[in-house]
Write a protein that holds these residues in place. Structure first.
Motif, PDB file in Angstrom:
ATOM      1  N   ASP A 151       1.119  -0.829  -8.462  1.00  0.00           N
ATOM      2  CA  ASP A 151       1.939   0.418  -8.562  1.00  0.00           C
ATOM      3  C   ASP A 151       1.670   1.309  -7.384  1.00  0.00           C
ATOM      4  O   ASP A 151       2.789   1.756  -6.794  1.00  0.00           O
ATOM      5  CB  ASP A 151       1.399   1.242  -9.632  1.00  0.00           C
ATOM      6  N   ILE A 152       0.448   1.244  -6.666  1.00  0.00           N
ATOM      7  CA  ILE A 152       0.259   2.187  -5.371  1.00  0.00           C
ATOM      8  C   ILE A 152       1.168   1.443  -4.292  1.00  0.00           C
ATOM      9  O   ILE A 152       1.723   1.974  -3.578  1.00  0.00           O
ATOM     10  CB  ILE A 152      -1.251   2.347  -5.243  1.00  0.00           C
ATOM     11  N   SER A 153       0.883  -0.071  -3.978  1.00  0.00           N
ATOM     12  CA  SER A 153       1.624  -0.650  -3.265  1.00  0.00           C
ATOM     13  C   SER A 153       3.157  -0.357  -3.294  1.00  0.00           C
ATOM     14  O   SER A 153       3.794  -0.382  -2.379  1.00  0.00           O
ATOM     15  CB  SER A 153       1.330  -2.354  -3.066  1.00  0.00           C
ATOM     16  N   ALA A 154       3.571  -0.458  -4.483  1.00  0.00           N
ATOM     17  CA  ALA A 154       5.120  -0.424  -4.645  1.00  0.00           C
ATOM     18  C   ALA A 154       5.636   1.066  -3.884  1.00  0.00           C
ATOM     19  O   ALA A 154       6.692   1.098  -3.553  1.00  0.00           O
ATOM     20  CB  ALA A 154       5.567  -0.510  -6.048  1.00  0.00           C
ATOM     21  N   ASP A 155       4.790   1.956  -4.110  1.00  0.00           N
ATOM     22  CA  ASP A 155       5.192   3.275  -3.243  1.00  0.00           C
ATOM     23  C   ASP A 155       4.917   3.185  -1.611  1.00  0.00           C
ATOM     24  O   ASP A 155       5.422   4.418  -0.944  1.00  0.00           O
ATOM     25  CB  ASP A 155       4.331   4.514  -4.058  1.00  0.00           C
ATOM     26  N   LEU A 156       4.658   2.272  -1.256  1.00  0.00           N
ATOM     27  CA  LEU A 156       4.408   2.229   0.377  1.00  0.00           C
ATOM     28  C   LEU A 156       5.691   1.420   0.999  1.00  0.00           C
ATOM     29  O   LEU A 156       6.216   0.555   0.368  1.00  0.00           O
ATOM     30  CB  LEU A 156       2.920   1.434   0.478  1.00  0.00           C
ATOM     31  N   SER A 157       5.714   1.769   2.237  1.00  0.00           N
ATOM     32  CA  SER A 157       6.746   1.111   3.025  1.00  0.00           C
ATOM     33  C   SER A 157       6.080  -0.381   3.238  1.00  0.00           C
ATOM     34  O   SER A 157       4.947  -0.707   3.373  1.00  0.00           O
ATOM     35  CB  SER A 157       7.026   1.706   4.270  1.00  0.00           C
ATOM     36  N   ALA A 158       7.084  -1.239   3.753  1.00  0.00           N
ATOM     37  CA  ALA A 158       6.755  -2.551   4.340  1.00  0.00           C
ATOM     38  C   ALA A 158       5.660  -2.535   5.479  1.00  0.00           C
ATOM     39  O   ALA A 158       4.697  -3.256   5.286  1.00  0.00           O
ATOM     40  CB  ALA A 158       7.808  -3.377   4.562  1.00  0.00           C
ATOM     41  N   GLU A 159       5.823  -1.713   6.457  1.00  0.00           N
ATOM     42  CA  GLU A 159       4.908  -1.376   7.400  1.00  0.00           C
ATOM     43  C   GLU A 159       3.507  -1.128   6.814  1.00  0.00           C
ATOM     44  O   GLU A 159       2.261  -1.621   7.368  1.00  0.00           O
ATOM     45  CB  GLU A 159       5.391  -0.253   8.648  1.00  0.00           C
ATOM     46  N   GLN A 160       3.478   0.027   5.775  1.00  0.00           N
ATOM     47  CA  GLN A 160       2.199   0.479   5.325  1.00  0.00           C
ATOM     48  C   GLN A 160       1.507  -0.624   4.690  1.00  0.00           C
ATOM     49  O   GLN A 160       0.497  -0.578   4.654  1.00  0.00           O
ATOM     50  CB  GLN A 160       2.668   1.715   4.540  1.00  0.00           C
ATOM     51  N   GLN A 161       2.247  -1.571   3.764  1.00  0.00           N
ATOM     52  CA  GLN A 161       1.637  -2.483   3.226  1.00  0.00           C
ATOM     53  C   GLN A 161       1.105  -3.640   3.986  1.00  0.00           C
ATOM     54  O   GLN A 161       0.007  -4.182   3.531  1.00  0.00           O
ATOM     55  CB  GLN A 161       2.657  -3.109   2.130  1.00  0.00           C
ATOM     56  N   ALA A 162       1.649  -3.723   5.139  1.00  0.00           N
ATOM     57  CA  ALA A 162       0.985  -4.837   6.031  1.00  0.00           C
ATOM     58  C   ALA A 162      -0.152  -4.174   6.624  1.00  0.00           C
ATOM     59  O   ALA A 162      -1.056  -5.163   7.044  1.00  0.00           O
ATOM     60  CB  ALA A 162       2.054  -5.052   7.151  1.00  0.00           C
ATOM     61  N   ARG A 163      -0.392  -3.013   6.684  1.00  0.00           N
ATOM     62  CA  ARG A 163      -1.311  -2.325   7.494  1.00  0.00           C
ATOM     63  C   ARG A 163      -2.604  -2.181   6.231  1.00  0.00           C
ATOM     64  O   ARG A 163      -3.639  -1.626   6.503  1.00  0.00           O
ATOM     65  CB  ARG A 163      -1.145  -1.152   8.034  1.00  0.00           C
ATOM     66  N   ILE A 164      -2.447  -2.734   5.016  1.00  0.00           N
ATOM     67  CA  ILE A 164      -3.556  -2.605   4.285  1.00  0.00           C
ATOM     68  C   ILE A 164      -4.377  -3.839   4.761  1.00  0.00           C
ATOM     69  O   ILE A 164      -4.226  -4.933   4.612  1.00  0.00           O
ATOM     70  CB  ILE A 164      -3.262  -2.806   2.663  1.00  0.00           C
ATOM     71  N   CYS A 165      -5.861  -3.464   4.947  1.00  0.00           N
ATOM     72  CA  CYS A 165      -6.839  -4.486   5.430  1.00  0.00           C
ATOM     73  C   CYS A 165      -7.859  -4.864   4.605  1.00  0.00           C
ATOM     74  O   CYS A 165      -8.473  -5.805   4.996  1.00  0.00           O
ATOM     75  CB  CYS A 165      -7.531  -3.653   6.574  1.00  0.00           C
ATOM     76  N   GLY A 166      -7.816  -4.611   3.306  1.00  0.00           N
ATOM     77  CA  GLY A 166      -8.615  -4.989   2.399  1.00  0.00           C
ATOM     78  C   GLY A 166      -8.939  -4.402   1.262  1.00  0.00           C
ATOM     79  O   GLY A 166      -8.559  -3.082   1.067  1.00  0.00           O
TER      80      GLY A 166
END
Length: 413
Positions: A151-166
Motif C-alpha cells: 500500500d505504501i509503495s503504491a503511493d510512491l513514484s517509480a524513482e522513489q520506489q527504486a530508492r528504497i534501500c531495504g
C-alpha cells in the motif's frame, strides 16, 4: 559507489559495496567507498556543511572531498545549498543530505503491536501503519507487513520506489519465550521459535532485510535523530510493555557480538516492598497494567492514541515512583562497568509522564551510594513511541551508506 540498483521502470538508486573486515587490506575502490560513507555520516550528524569544513573535520584533501561530493550529488544523495556570501574569499556552498536520496522501511514486531514505517534519508516519517493485538501471531503479522509495504509503495513514484534501500526489522530476541508475560497460551508463540523474519519477508519482497533487537533499534533512532549524539558514551533505557535498552560507545550504537548488548531488562532490581526481581519486573509498563487490573481499570487505555493517562493518576503516580527508583539504581549499576556520560530515558509514554519520570530519577540518583563512581547526566529521549520502528528503518541506511564505528569494515548481514 560501484553500481546502480534499478527497477522495471529504469529508475535507480546508488549501491555501495559491503565493507570488509579490519584484518584485511582495502582496495582503492573500497577506500573511496569508505570516504563516501564518511562524508555522508558527517552530513547526517552535523547537518549541511561546505566542502572546506568537511575537509577540515575529516582530514581529507579539499580536492578529494570535492570529487566525492560531485559523485554523491550526481547520485542524488546530497543537495547543494545556497552560497554563503559576505566572508573572505569566494562564497562557500554548503552540501546537505537529500531526503529524497534514499528511503527505508522499518518494522517493529512487539508483544502488543506491530508498527510499519517508511522514512527518508534524513529520518523523516513518510508513512506509517499499525496492527494491535493481545499477542503476536506470525501469519497476521507478516500479512500486515506485506499489505502495508504494498500500500505504501503504491503511493510512491517509480524513482522513489527504486530508492528504497531495504527493510529493517526490530523485534525482541526469543519472542516465543514471553508467553507468560504477555498473557498468551504457551503454544500461541511457539511458531516464533523457528521463524526467521528475513526468510518470511523474502517470500513477498526482494528488498534486503536487516534484523535488530527492538530496544537497540530505539537506541539507534535516538542517537541518529534525537539529542543523545552530543555524548560520546551513554546508556539508553526504553520503557515499553517491557523495558529494554541500548549502549552508545564512541558516538556509535554498540550492538555487541551477538546483537544483544544493552539487554537491561534482566538487571537485578527491587520492588517497593524490598523483594528482589528483575528490572523488567519493576520498571515496565506491564507493571502499570497490573496496577490498573487490580483497580478494575481496562489497561488497554494505556495504549490508545493520543496517549492520555490522566484518568488513572493514582496508579500512574505509584508506578512512576517505583520506576524512577528502579531506574536510578540500574543507571548507577551500568556506570560501574562503563563511565557513561549520560543516561537517556524514553519510551511509549505521554511526554508529560516521561518528563516527570526523568525529574524523579535526577532527584533519586544523588541519594544512592555512588562512592567510586561518576554520576551521569539524566536526559529525556526525544523520539517516543515510534523509536523502535524508526531505528529499524535506520539500520539499512547505516549498514549500506553510513559508517558504524563498531562495525568497522565488517560485512553487513
Amino acid at each position: 559507489m560501484q553500481a546502480l540498483a534499478s527497477n522495471a521502470g529504469g529508475a535507480h538508486r546508488p549501491v555501495m559495496p559491503d565493507p570488509r573486515p579490519y584484518s584485511t587490506g582495502a582496495s582503492q575502490s573500497e577506500l573511496r567507498a569508505y570516504n563516501e560513507r564518511l562524508l555522508l555520516t558527517l552530513l547526517h550528524q552535523g547537518g549541511a556543511l561546505p566542502g572546506s569544513e568537511m575537509a577540515r573535520r575529516t582530514g581529507l584533501s579539499s580536492q578529494t572531498v570535492s570529487v566525492i561530493l560531485r559523485k554523491l550529488e550526481q547520485d542524488g544523495l546530497v543537495l547543494r545549498g545556497e552560497s554563503q556570501k559576505g566572508r573572505v574569499g569566494k562564497p562557500s556552498v554548503p552540501m546537505g543530505i537529500n531526503p529524497e536520496g534514499l528511503f527505508s522501511f522499518g518494522v517493529k514486531i512487539g508483544r502488543r503491536s506491530t508498527d510499519l514505517v517508511l522514512t527518508d534519508f534524513r529520518g523523516g516519517l513518510r508513512a506509517e501503519r499499525q496492527l494491535r493485538y493481545a499477542y503476536p501471531q506470525p501469519d497476521d503479522v507478516f500479512e500486515f507487513i506485506k499489505t502495508g509495504i504494498e500500500d505504501i509503495s503504491a503511493d510512491l513514484s517509480a524513482e522513489q520506489q527504486a530508492r528504497i534501500c531495504g527493510i529493517g526489522v526490530a523485534t525482541p530476541f526469543d519472542l516465543w519465550r514471553w508467553h507468560a508475560q504477555v498473557g498468551a497460551p504457551k503454544s500461541s508463540l511457539t511458531a516464533w521459535r523457528a521463524l526467521d523474519p528475513t526468510i518470511e519477508i523474502a517470500r513477498f519482497s526482494p528488498l534486503r532485510v536487516f534484523v535488530i533487537n527492538d530496544a537497540t533499534a530505539a537506541c539507534r533512532a535516538e542517537h541518529m535523530f534525537g539529542a543523545s549524539s552530543r555524548w560520546r558514551d551513554s546508556i539508553y533505557f526504553f520503557i515499553a510493555a517491557f523495558i529494554g535498552g541500548g549502549v552508545v560507545l564512541n558516538h556509535s550504537v554498540y550492538e555487541g557480538g551477538m546483537g544483544n548488548a544493552g539487554a537491561l531488562g534482566p538487571l537485578p532490581s527491587q520492588r517497593a516492598d524490598g523483594s528482589n526481581c528483575r528490572l523488567l519486573d519493576s520498571a515496565s509498563i506491564r507493571e502499570l497494567e497490573r496496577l490498573l487490573n487490580e483497580a478494575d481499570i481496562d489497561p488497554r487505555a494505556l495504549w490508545e492514541q493520543p496517549q492520555d493517562w490522566s484518568a488513572f493518576a493514582p496508579q500512574v503516580d505509584q508506578w512512576l515512583e517505583e520506576t524512577a527508583c528502579a531506574l536510578a539504581r540500574a543507571a548507577l549499576t551500568t556506570c560501574a562497568v562503563i563511565d557513561f556520560q549520560a543516561v537517556v530515558v524514553d519510551g511509549v509514554l505521554p511526554r508529560s509522564i516521561r518528563q516527570r519520570l526523568v525529574d524523579r530519577i535526577r532527584e533519586e540518583l544523588p541519594k544512592l551510594d555512588a562512592r567510586g563512581l561518576i554520576l551521569p547526566d539524566v536526559q529525556e529521549g526525544q523520539i517516543g513511541p515510534h523509536a523502535s520502528a524508526l531505528g529499524a528503518a535506520a539500520k539499512p541506511l547505516i549498514a549500506q551508506y553510513l559508517l558504524d564505528t563498531h562495525a568497522g569494515f565488517t560485512a553487513t548481514s
